[in-house]
Design an enzyme around this catalytic site. Sequence first.
Site, PDB file in Angstrom:
ATOM      1  N   MET A  79      74.107 -54.719 -15.132  1.00 31.67           N
ATOM      2  CA  MET A  79      75.025 -53.898 -14.350  1.00 31.67           C
ATOM      3  C   MET A  79      76.006 -53.143 -15.255  1.00 31.67           C
ATOM      4  SD  MET A  79      75.786 -56.539 -11.210  1.00 31.67           S
ATOM      5  CE  MET A  79      76.666 -55.312 -10.228  1.00 31.67           C
ATOM      6  N   HIS A  80      76.673 -52.175 -14.663  1.00 29.81           N
ATOM      7  CA  HIS A  80      77.862 -51.498 -15.209  1.00 29.81           C
ATOM      8  C   HIS A  80      77.597 -50.493 -16.320  1.00 29.81           C
ATOM      9  CE1 HIS A  80      79.784 -54.726 -13.019  1.00 29.81           C
ATOM     10  NE2 HIS A  80      79.463 -55.638 -13.908  1.00 29.81           N
ATOM     11  N   ASP A 236      71.275 -57.162 -11.601  1.00 31.24           N
ATOM     12  CA  ASP A 236      70.582 -58.389 -11.994  1.00 31.24           C
ATOM     13  C   ASP A 236      71.033 -59.614 -11.211  1.00 31.24           C
ATOM     14  OD1 ASP A 236      73.074 -58.387 -13.240  1.00 31.24           O
ATOM     15  OD2 ASP A 236      72.279 -58.673 -15.256  1.00 31.24           O
TER      16      ASP A 236
END
Length: 483
Positions: A79-80, A236
């Site tokens: 992520m991110h 995830d």
Amino acid sequence: MFLGIDIGTSSAKAVLTDGDGTVTATASRPCSVSRPHPLWSEQEPEDWVAAAIAAVDELAERQPAALAAVIGIGFSGQMHGAVLLGHDHRVLRPAILWNDGRAHRQCAALEVALPDLRRISGNIAMPGFTAPKLLWVAEEEPETFAAVAKVLLPKAYVRWRLTGAMVEEMSDASGTLWLDVARRSWSDELLAATRLTRAHMPDLAEGSDAVARLSPELARRWGMREPPVVAGGAGDCAASAVGLGAIAPGDGFLSLGTSGVVWRTTDRFLPNPEMAVHAFCHALPGVWHQMGVMLSSAASLAWAASTLGAPEAELLAPLGDAVDGPSPVAFLPYLSGERTPHNDATVRGLFAGLSAETGRDALVQAVLEGVAFAARDNLVALGEGAPTVFDLAGGGSRSRLWARICADALGVTIHRIEDGEVGAALGAAHLGRMAATGESPATVCRKPRRLESFTPDPARAEAYSQSWLRWRRLYPLAKEFAS
């Protein structure tokens, strides 16, 4: 058949599942991380694409008939991460990753400039999130920022390369700080705070939605009968929850992956930013979740293996499957800073309690326990109603010893499960199945078979509780050394 592709930090994984949801084949390819400066963590997006394609190439070689029968594909991913594309759709710079801490100053500025940030996003501004990264680029690399046409997260970039569709789903979008998490929609207010608009964002979908089809070229390459449907997918953690069947309110799991997660599924948006708990959308419609996040979980053991010059299995073997009690050595696993509950990008790890008699086994045990104690911090941060039973996922789930330590240190029941190491890719495959068949989450997202269960031993649990209280007092010291 169904295919799940997970774009992780250390590798890209691909799994095949059958109509019963059973994993029939797996493949992976490594990915490398670049750390050109302190606090920086970057990857080349093209490396994800190459690794994902190579992993599926291996499945096509080993299981050609099964891959030919695939009708649904799902993607999950770290992520991110900020993938910046120009107007010609070329990548403008290396992707800035989830464990990158350079944007801590921009986080403080965001909080001041936008008092409603926590109310809308449900989260504290943290350096790992995507929005502060874009502010950093705007301030430190203005020419790059001026050229940005689209911002994609890692799995969305890979999906675009494999399908031609620029789409993001709710769980991953929640970790950008640009999503109105309660309304499951991009927030114009949050985007404006980082000098962006909806035009810079991909379209939004639910994780189980059908959003694209695989490119005909790749379908031919992999011998598929026709280009499969591709799902919205999941970040995830949400993908792992789908793979673990953690889809009902109150369900929980503990992940010991590169990073670590203590998860709780919720039926509504329940922000708790004061404790640095993440409140995100789930990958399924009408469901949300909370999670505490550790930035260095199994990564701590990998660091120990690299530093001590021995494979992880070799380090763990002398400890066996159980220990009598806590190590005399304490370890803080803040190798890349920490999120829950400290929200501190600059703190660093430490060992304490070393003596002339300290050997390698005590250090390794301390690493396992330090991660377990950080998970207990996360469990406390979740507050009242936190789960007391957790399935164990991630690479750390291979270790019976680590599972036992977590049960004792957290005072909860821990289940080792079948296919615990491929949870995110498995969840992605489930989402691909729902997108292709229209089946319900309750039908597809069944809980995995439990291989072994660990309940807290009363004597060890009490010893670990006392050790955890001492361990917590080390944070100010670690902070002092990091300053």
